[in-house]
Each structure stands twice: as structure tokens, then as C-alpha cells.
Write a protein that holds these residues in place. Structure first.
Motif, PDB file in Angstrom:
ATOM      1  N   LEU A   1       0.822  -1.211   0.000  1.00 50.04           N
ATOM      2  CA  LEU A   1       0.000   0.000   0.000  1.00 50.04           C
ATOM      3  C   LEU A   1       0.856   1.262   0.000  1.00 50.04           C
ATOM      4  O   LEU A   1       0.502   2.264  -0.643  1.00 50.04           O
TER       5      LEU A   1
ATOM      6  N   GLU B   1       1.892   2.317  -3.352  1.00 51.05           N
ATOM      7  CA  GLU B   1       0.834   2.984  -4.111  1.00 51.05           C
ATOM      8  C   GLU B   1       0.640   4.431  -3.669  1.00 51.05           C
ATOM      9  O   GLU B   1      -0.247   5.125  -4.176  1.00 51.05           O
TER      10      GLU B   1
ATOM     11  N   ARG C   1      -5.594  -3.621  -4.356  1.00 47.39           N
ATOM     12  CA  ARG C   1      -5.518  -2.212  -4.760  1.00 47.39           C
ATOM     13  C   ARG C   1      -6.904  -1.692  -5.147  1.00 47.39           C
ATOM     14  O   ARG C   1      -7.298  -0.582  -4.770  1.00 47.39           O
TER      15      ARG C   1
ATOM     16  N   GLU D   1      -8.930   1.224  -3.210  1.00 50.69           N
ATOM     17  CA  GLU D   1      -9.264   2.449  -3.949  1.00 50.69           C
ATOM     18  C   GLU D   1     -10.748   2.770  -3.853  1.00 50.69           C
ATOM     19  O   GLU D   1     -11.141   3.919  -3.628  1.00 50.69           O
TER      20      GLU D   1
END
Length: 458
Positions: A15, A18, A104, A108
């Protein structure tokens, strides 16, 4: 949050790569301490942990941070527990071992929902200012009566039924009810029953379980749950089927919602504001709308008057719409007195929506800064004569014959309006619906009810 150090570190590293800020906790109490001391948007936690398991952490975390989004991580064999977690308020779950792309995607989506809920709080004052009583433009007796009644009912949690013709501003009234209620800082969720196909409406409102029907690849909350704590606005409620009405009645009676494909109900605290442009009492008499649901919805009625009943509000409304149009245009316009008088002499079959469209069109196309009567092309047969009656030919009865009932008169007026619009636009039903100020679905249903199907698609 995971009590397995390697799993926790690997997930946090993913994470962070990202671009997310990640805080780690090894146990439930530690996680609750982190939540109480920082603005965390998302909690990613394992389901099987000791000494505090994931479900207990879920309940206590939502007490600390009610808007927190929670994703449960679980082994495949514990999916039932993950579904239970979603019933208790979790946003989503992911099964281990999971693919990086799947995690992901879920993170999101959860953070996007957190942002939306944050905006509900941040912009509550803006919503209240924009959609409060100031949005209901007009000082006519009819509007004063409406706003006075609205203010009184908004303070309660009573179910409200908003009635009025298409284009009168029923959703503005619903938003004002929410803006002046104790729920104003909670979600306002609108749904238009005529804009959603019958097969999807139940799933859209009540949510569904994974596999409940083809395409239901995940468990999903419905709009009723999304509105929990706030207001659900159900527009065009008379366009629903008896089967759907039965489920809506159960939600109103029990304060619970049952997702499609699930047997367990979820408690919800939602205020219902419903609206219709039909004569709902006639719909009940004709067995097209459930009488018990009508009584549930009709606790307090707010009638929105058509514009022809408050023509004294036309100047203020026209100026309101022109001010909005000017804010988006590099060439500001102003209304001439002659244009105002021109508009006041019109009956506005399309109500406030028609006036808004006329003003926006004139502001966009006029060749001069000052708008003149010729900048507002009006429909024929919709003028107001000297004594205030409509210029359109009325239904009448020959001597000795029975006068038509109000319902018959309304039906005949609808028939004439649809036929005239069809003659103008042919079978372009989208254009016909736009001219009449209704959705394409509502138009088609009215055509079926009025036995005009031969003019439309088979």
C-alpha cells in the motif's frame, strides 16, 4: 491490522508503494488507539485474530469512527463471517491469499467512498444553503403556504409525500425538507423509480448478495443502507410494481432492509420522502398502487403548486434563472419589462422547468444584451386570457350530459398533450418526453395506460 507480522508488513509495503500513508497495529486494542488519535479513512483488518477478533474490532472501531471504511481479510472458508461483517458495517472483504491488483482495487473503492462521505460532512452547510428554503423561489400565497408547512414537518421524522405536476420542483422540496431536518448532516440519497428498469430497482434500493442474480459478482449495499441516518428521496414512486411496493412497505413498517438473495434483515434508520406527479388516490382506487403503502407514505403531504397557479412568481423565478445563466456566461443578459410581461401572460404547461429552459435558451441565443419578448418563443394555446383562464380549449359537457370527473379531465389533457407532441416529433420518444417534461419510461407507461400503444413501438 493483522496479528501476523509478515502478512502485516507485506500488505503495508504494497500500500505504501501505491502512495498511501499506512499505520500498522499488531492487536485490536492497539488499532483502536491508532484510530482515536488520527484521521484514518480505512481499516484493513484480518478476521481471525486473538485476543480481539475482527468482528469485535469492527464494532468498536465504528463506535470510535462512524465513517470509517473497513475491509475484512479472511480465508476462503470464513466467507460467511465476512458477509456477517458487512452486515455489521464493513465496506468490503477480500479472501486470502489475494492478488495485489484485487487489493488495490478494493482499497481504492473504499477510500473513494470515504471521500464521498467526508464531502457530505464538509459540504453540509453548502447543501443546506443551496437547497434550503431560499431555493424555493416565490412569495405567492401558494408558496408561502408550502414553505410554512415544509418548515413544520421538516423538524419531525414523519414520512413526507410530495405531490405536484412534472416540472414543479418536487425534488427541490425534498432537499429542503432534508436541509431543515435534524438529519441535515447525514446523507441525502435520491432515486428516480422511472429512470431504473423494474428488474434493477429492487437491487438498487435494497442491495444484493453475491450470486443473487446474473452479474451479481459481489455483495452490495443498496441505496436504503447508503442513506442510513439520513433521508431517502424516492421520486416517481407510483411508477413501481405491486411486488416492489410490498418490499418498500415492509422497510417502512419494520425499519429493516433485506438484500436480494439474503434471508437476514439489516436495521436502518432512514427518513422517507416520496414524490409523484400522478393522482395517487386514483392510482389506489384503480388498484395500481397499494393502499397500505399509500397510508404509510401519506403521513404528511406537501403539494407543490403548478406555475400557472402562482404567475406572480414568474418575474422572481425568471431573474433567479437568468442570474444563474449569467454566472456561466461571458455575456451577461438582463430582462426587459416587456419580456417579463410576455412571460407573465403564459400558462407554462411545463411549469418551472419550462421557464428555466426558456430563460437559459434566451440567455444563450439572444443577439442583444437586453432580452425581449421575441427571445422567448412560447407554445401556442397556452396563453392566459384577461380573466386568468387557460387559452387551451377546455373539456366541456353538452347540455344534459354528465360533466367529466377531474380524473377524466386530467387523462384527456394528458392524451391531447402526448398526441400533439407525437405529431410534432414523430416517434422520437426521447424528444417527446423532453418536451412533456417526463422520463421516457413514464411517457411509455402513460401511452400504454391511455391506449396509445399503436402510436409507439411494439
Amino acid at each position: 491490522m493483522d496479528d501476523q507480522r509478515n502478512m502485516r508488513a507485506t500488505t503495508a509495503l504494497l500500500l505504501r508503494s501505491e502512495g498511501y500513508d499506512v499505520l500498522e497495529a499488531a492487536a485490536g486494542e492497539e488499532a483502536l488507539g491508532v484510530l482515536s488519535g488520527s484521521g484514518v479513512d480505512l481499516l484493513l483488518t484480518d478476521l481471525k485474530m486473538e485476543p480481539m477478533d475482527g468482528l469485535t474490532l469492527l464494532k468498536r472501531a465504528l463506535e470510535v469512527a462512524p465513517r470509517l471504511q473497513i475491509i475484512m481479510m479472511t480465508a476462503f472458508g470464513s466467507i460467511e463471517s465476512a458477509v456477517e461483517a458487512m452486515r455489521l458495517g464493513a465496506y468490503d472483504y477480500v479472501t486470502k491469499p489475494f492478488k495485489e491488483g484485487e487489493l488495490r482495487y478494493r482499497v481504492e473503492r473504499a477510500l473513494e467512498r470515504a471521500r464521498l462521505l467526508s464531502q457530505v460532512g464538509l459540504f453540509a452547510d453548502e447543501f443546506n444553503e443551496r437547497h434550503g428554503l431560499s431555493a424555493l423561489v416565490g412569495s405567492s400565497p401558494a408558496m408561502r403556504e408550502l414553505t410554512s408547512r415544509l418548515q413544520r414537518v421538516a423538524q419531525s421524522d414523519a414520512t413526507v409525500l410530495v405531490q405536484g405536476e412534472s416540472g414543479t420542483g418536487k425534488e427541490l422540496v425534498a432537499r429542503a425538507v432534508h436541509a431543515h431536518s435534524r438529519r441535515k448532516n447525514k446523507p441525502y440519497v435520491p432515486v428516480n423509480c422511472a429512470a431504473i428498469s423494474e428488474t434493477l430497482l429492487e437491487s438498487e434500493l435494497f442491495g444484493h448478495a453475491k450470486g443473487a442474480f446474473t452479474g451479481a459478482v459481489r455483495t452490495r449495499k443498496g441505496l436504503v443502507e447508503e442513506a442510513d441516518g439520513g433521508t431517502l428521496f424516492i421520486d416517481e414512486v407510483t411508477e413501481t410494481t405491486p411486488a416492489f411496493q410490498s418490499k418498500l412497505l415492509r422497510t417502512l413498517q419494520d425499519g429493516e432492509v433485506r438484500r436480494v438473495g439474503e434471508s437476514t434483515a439489516v436495521r436502518v434508520d432512514v427518513r422517507i420522502v416520496a414524490a409523484t406527479n400522478r393522482d395517487i388516490e386514483l392510482e389506489v382506487r384503480e388498484k395500481r398502487f397499494r393502499q397500505d403503502l399509500y397510508y404509510r407514505l401519506n403521513v404528511v403531504t406537501l403539494r407543490v403548486p403548478p406555475l400557472r397557479e402562482r404567475l406572480e412568481d414568474v418575474p422572481a423565478l425568471a431573474m433567479h434563472f437568468l442570474k444563474r445563466a449569467n454566472a456561466r456566461s461571458p455575456s451577461p443578459r438582463r430582462l426587459s419589462e416587456a419580456a417579463v410581461e410576455h412571460l407573465k401572460g403564459y400558462s407554462f404547461p411545463g411549469n418551472v422547468r419550462e421557464l428555466e429552459n426558456l430563460v437559459e435558451q434566451a440567455a444563450a441565443l439572444a443577439e442583444t444584451e437586453e432580452l425581449q419578448p421575441e427571445d422567448f418563443p412560447l407554445r401556442p394555446n397556452a396563453r392566459v386570457d384577461a380573466i386568468g383562464s387557460l387559452g387551451a380549449p377546455p373539456l366541456s359537457a353538452t347540455p344534459g350530459s354528465r360533466r367529466p370527473t377531474l380524473a377524466e379531465a386530467v387523462e384527456e389533457a394528458e392524451r391531447r398533450a402526448i398526441v400533439q407532441a407525437l405529431e410534432t416529433h414523430g416517434m422520437d420518444l426521447s424528444s417527446v418526453a423532453e418536451e412533456l417534461g417526463v422520463s421516457s419510461t413514464t411517457l411509455w407507461r402513460k401511452m400504454k395506460r391511455l391506449n396509445l400503444r399503436s402510436l409507439g413501438p411494439e
